[in-house]
Design a protein around this motif. Sequence first.
Motif, PDB file in Angstrom:
ATOM      1  N   PHE A 252      10.803  29.405  -6.697  1.00 37.03           N
ATOM      2  CA  PHE A 252      11.491  28.863  -5.532  1.00 37.03           C
ATOM      3  C   PHE A 252      11.498  29.866  -4.378  1.00 37.03           C
ATOM      4  O   PHE A 252      11.232  29.505  -3.221  1.00 37.03           O
ATOM      5  CB  PHE A 252      12.922  28.471  -5.893  1.00 37.03           C
ATOM      6  N   VAL A 253      11.814  31.112  -4.682  1.00 35.97           N
ATOM      7  CA  VAL A 253      11.828  32.103  -3.614  1.00 35.97           C
ATOM      8  C   VAL A 253      10.413  32.400  -3.137  1.00 35.97           C
ATOM      9  O   VAL A 253      10.182  32.690  -1.948  1.00 35.97           O
ATOM     10  CB  VAL A 253      12.546  33.382  -4.090  1.00 35.97           C
ATOM     11  N   LEU A 254       9.418  32.290  -4.039  1.00 29.84           N
ATOM     12  CA  LEU A 254       8.032  32.453  -3.619  1.00 29.84           C
ATOM     13  C   LEU A 254       7.598  31.319  -2.694  1.00 29.84           C
ATOM     14  O   LEU A 254       6.910  31.549  -1.676  1.00 29.84           O
ATOM     15  CB  LEU A 254       7.131  32.516  -4.856  1.00 29.84           C
ATOM     16  N   LEU A 255       8.008  30.097  -3.005  1.00 28.90           N
ATOM     17  CA  LEU A 255       7.707  28.967  -2.134  1.00 28.90           C
ATOM     18  C   LEU A 255       8.389  29.115  -0.781  1.00 28.90           C
ATOM     19  O   LEU A 255       7.827  28.742   0.261  1.00 28.90           O
ATOM     20  CB  LEU A 255       8.144  27.661  -2.796  1.00 28.90           C
ATOM     21  N   ASP A 256       9.590  29.658  -0.783  1.00 33.33           N
ATOM     22  CA  ASP A 256      10.290  29.851   0.479  1.00 33.33           C
ATOM     23  C   ASP A 256       9.570  30.873   1.355  1.00 33.33           C
ATOM     24  O   ASP A 256       9.512  30.721   2.582  1.00 33.33           O
ATOM     25  CB  ASP A 256      11.725  30.293   0.205  1.00 33.33           C
ATOM     26  N   VAL A 257       9.032  31.926   0.735  1.00 31.83           N
ATOM     27  CA  VAL A 257       8.256  32.900   1.499  1.00 31.83           C
ATOM     28  C   VAL A 257       6.992  32.253   2.059  1.00 31.83           C
ATOM     29  O   VAL A 257       6.620  32.462   3.225  1.00 31.83           O
ATOM     30  CB  VAL A 257       7.911  34.115   0.616  1.00 31.83           C
ATOM     31  N   ILE A 411       8.221  35.282  18.070  1.00 27.88           N
ATOM     32  CA  ILE A 411       8.551  36.689  17.792  1.00 27.88           C
ATOM     33  C   ILE A 411       9.632  36.780  16.724  1.00 27.88           C
ATOM     34  O   ILE A 411       9.545  37.574  15.778  1.00 27.88           O
ATOM     35  CB  ILE A 411       8.999  37.381  19.096  1.00 27.88           C
ATOM     36  N   ILE A 412      10.674  35.952  16.855  1.00 24.32           N
ATOM     37  CA  ILE A 412      11.758  35.966  15.861  1.00 24.32           C
ATOM     38  C   ILE A 412      11.228  35.582  14.483  1.00 24.32           C
ATOM     39  O   ILE A 412      11.568  36.204  13.471  1.00 24.32           O
ATOM     40  CB  ILE A 412      12.885  35.011  16.299  1.00 24.32           C
ATOM     41  N   ASP A 413      10.362  34.585  14.433  1.00 23.95           N
ATOM     42  CA  ASP A 413       9.827  34.134  13.152  1.00 23.95           C
ATOM     43  C   ASP A 413       8.966  35.209  12.502  1.00 23.95           C
ATOM     44  O   ASP A 413       9.046  35.426  11.291  1.00 23.95           O
ATOM     45  CB  ASP A 413       9.017  32.858  13.364  1.00 23.95           C
ATOM     46  N   SER A 414       8.164  35.912  13.295  1.00 22.41           N
ATOM     47  CA  SER A 414       7.293  36.957  12.743  1.00 22.41           C
ATOM     48  C   SER A 414       8.102  38.140  12.227  1.00 22.41           C
ATOM     49  O   SER A 414       7.863  38.642  11.121  1.00 22.41           O
ATOM     50  CB  SER A 414       6.295  37.413  13.814  1.00 22.41           C
ATOM     51  N   VAL A 415       9.062  38.587  13.040  1.00 23.00           N
ATOM     52  CA  VAL A 415       9.886  39.722  12.617  1.00 23.00           C
ATOM     53  C   VAL A 415      10.713  39.369  11.384  1.00 23.00           C
ATOM     54  O   VAL A 415      10.827  40.160  10.428  1.00 23.00           O
ATOM     55  CB  VAL A 415      10.794  40.172  13.775  1.00 23.00           C
ATOM     56  N   PHE A 416      11.294  38.176  11.387  1.00 23.14           N
ATOM     57  CA  PHE A 416      12.098  37.761  10.237  1.00 23.14           C
ATOM     58  C   PHE A 416      11.234  37.627   8.978  1.00 23.14           C
ATOM     59  O   PHE A 416      11.709  37.935   7.871  1.00 23.14           O
ATOM     60  CB  PHE A 416      12.792  36.433  10.532  1.00 23.14           C
ATOM     61  N   PHE A 417      10.009  37.162   9.104  1.00 27.40           N
ATOM     62  CA  PHE A 417       9.137  37.035   7.945  1.00 27.40           C
ATOM     63  C   PHE A 417       8.892  38.389   7.285  1.00 27.40           C
ATOM     64  O   PHE A 417       8.945  38.519   6.060  1.00 27.40           O
ATOM     65  CB  PHE A 417       7.806  36.403   8.345  1.00 27.40           C
ATOM     66  N   VAL A 418       8.628  39.413   8.108  1.00 28.39           N
ATOM     67  CA  VAL A 418       8.393  40.751   7.544  1.00 28.39           C
ATOM     68  C   VAL A 418       9.646  41.269   6.848  1.00 28.39           C
ATOM     69  O   VAL A 418       9.599  41.760   5.711  1.00 28.39           O
ATOM     70  CB  VAL A 418       7.939  41.707   8.660  1.00 28.39           C
ATOM     71  N   LEU A 419      10.797  41.149   7.534  1.00 22.77           N
ATOM     72  CA  LEU A 419      12.040  41.630   6.929  1.00 22.77           C
ATOM     73  C   LEU A 419      12.405  40.813   5.682  1.00 22.77           C
ATOM     74  O   LEU A 419      12.882  41.373   4.683  1.00 22.77           O
ATOM     75  CB  LEU A 419      13.171  41.538   7.953  1.00 22.77           C
ATOM     76  N   TYR A 420      12.187  39.527   5.737  1.00 22.33           N
ATOM     77  CA  TYR A 420      12.512  38.662   4.597  1.00 22.33           C
ATOM     78  C   TYR A 420      11.632  38.987   3.397  1.00 22.33           C
ATOM     79  O   TYR A 420      12.111  39.060   2.262  1.00 22.33           O
ATOM     80  CB  TYR A 420      12.339  37.205   5.021  1.00 22.33           C
ATOM     81  N   PHE A 421      10.349  39.199   3.642  1.00 22.77           N
ATOM     82  CA  PHE A 421       9.432  39.535   2.547  1.00 22.77           C
ATOM     83  C   PHE A 421       9.816  40.861   1.903  1.00 22.77           C
ATOM     84  O   PHE A 421       9.839  40.980   0.667  1.00 22.77           O
ATOM     85  CB  PHE A 421       8.004  39.597   3.084  1.00 22.77           C
ATOM     86  N   LEU A 422      10.138  41.864   2.720  1.00 22.97           N
ATOM     87  CA  LEU A 422      10.538  43.160   2.172  1.00 22.97           C
ATOM     88  C   LEU A 422      11.857  43.055   1.410  1.00 22.97           C
ATOM     89  O   LEU A 422      12.029  43.679   0.348  1.00 22.97           O
ATOM     90  CB  LEU A 422      10.659  44.181   3.305  1.00 22.97           C
ATOM     91  N   THR A 423      12.797  42.250   1.915  1.00 22.84           N
ATOM     92  CA  THR A 423      14.085  42.087   1.234  1.00 22.84           C
ATOM     93  C   THR A 423      13.921  41.393  -0.112  1.00 22.84           C
ATOM     94  O   THR A 423      14.516  41.804  -1.114  1.00 22.84           O
ATOM     95  CB  THR A 423      15.048  41.290   2.122  1.00 22.84           C
TER      96      THR A 423
END
Length: 442
Positions: A252-257, A411-423
């Motif tokens: 589920f979390v992989l699908l969300d990413v 920009i918000i989506d790109s930055v959040f994607f990087v932070l979300y993936f690392l988290t």
Amino acid sequence: MSTLRTLAFLALIGVCSCQASDCSYRGLLTHLNLTTTDKVLAVIRPVKNWTTPTLVLMDLVLYGILEVDEKSQTVTSHVWIRMSWTNEFLTWNPSDFCGIDRMTIPRSSLWIPDVNIEEDASDSGTIRSGPLITLSPSGSVVTNTRQRLTSTCLLMVALFPFDTQRCQFSFSSMSSDAETITLGTATNDTLLTRVSEQLMVTRGEWNLDKIEIEDCRKNGTSGCQSRLVYTVIISRKPMLYLIIFIVPLFYFVLLDVCSFFISEARGEKLSFKVTVLLSISVLLLILKDLLPSTEDSLPMIATYCVGIFALVGISVLEAMLVGFLYDLDGCCSNAQTPADAQEDIQLEVDFHKGSDGAEEPPERSSLPLNRPDDRDLLGLILEEVKTARREAGGPQEVERRPGCYRRLSKIIDSVFFVLYFLTVAGFLTYMYVVWMAQIISM
């Protein structure tokens, strides 16, 4: 002559010995004074000196693990209990009774030690005591009991479903102290574990790891009491919970990413994330029915589920923000600016004024008949002006089409994607390390 006398004497001795020996159980019962209605042997402790403690040897064999209830903190199992002690009044020589070395009599005929399990929470209907007890020539008395035992057990589910439980069966006398009844074990714990593993039929989702035996004493109402503690160590089979909890949550979390690669223009990104969040909520409801609410700390699997739920929830909020900015920019780009609207209104007003002033009587007009009317001419001029204005403003509109809000959402989506993936990667790594460290330390 002397030889004949010797043979006759030996024959006489043999006949007398055959007549003296009794090969029936009745004769043995008469010898042991068990044929009378006297109940003395059933009410007194069978020792010739009252200061001599009675040694009671116990054996507990586990036949099956029927149920482990985490909510009520109980374990239901099928056990077989063997108890033996020595009755100093019931001894005989087997050669006097044609080699009888074992005899069974009714359980109610003799004194039985009042040894019970302290953690027993089952009703009396689940206990099946043997109606007979076995006697040996040395005075040893053996009784067997099988029971569907429901015992209280402090279940620690912090490492669920990789948990290992230690449940104790404590045997002690309710009315006798250690100077009267002393408890011991007839078989060591290694042999009992091996026998239980061979005889167990029902295991459920548990494996029997080991049975430990501890002989100790405690202070009770009757003084210092002898206590025999059997510690049954069982471990849960985690495969089912891996399939229905841990692996689905990971996917589920992989699908969300992966949902970050869905185009925002199609409008399916937010609905997909909400579906993932609802699926995690269903798993949390199932988990609530399994885990008890008596834990002081949150179990690891609950931390795992809540952490993933929170991450996906934050991702849904971010998708809502990005979608709002995207739609906001679309509304602004499609709307007409006030200056353009004012200019169009002014052109329309001038058009109507010019057409009204250009009307003259037909008789005073000296223009050719095929010349276009002034009203039509002004309309054509108005259309040409609007077209020229749109063409002049076309490059500016093309440059403005992405819009500031849409660029901000990207920009918000790109930055959040990087932070979300690392988290997410850090959270999953942390859970794995902590989970494995606690499992290994057990």
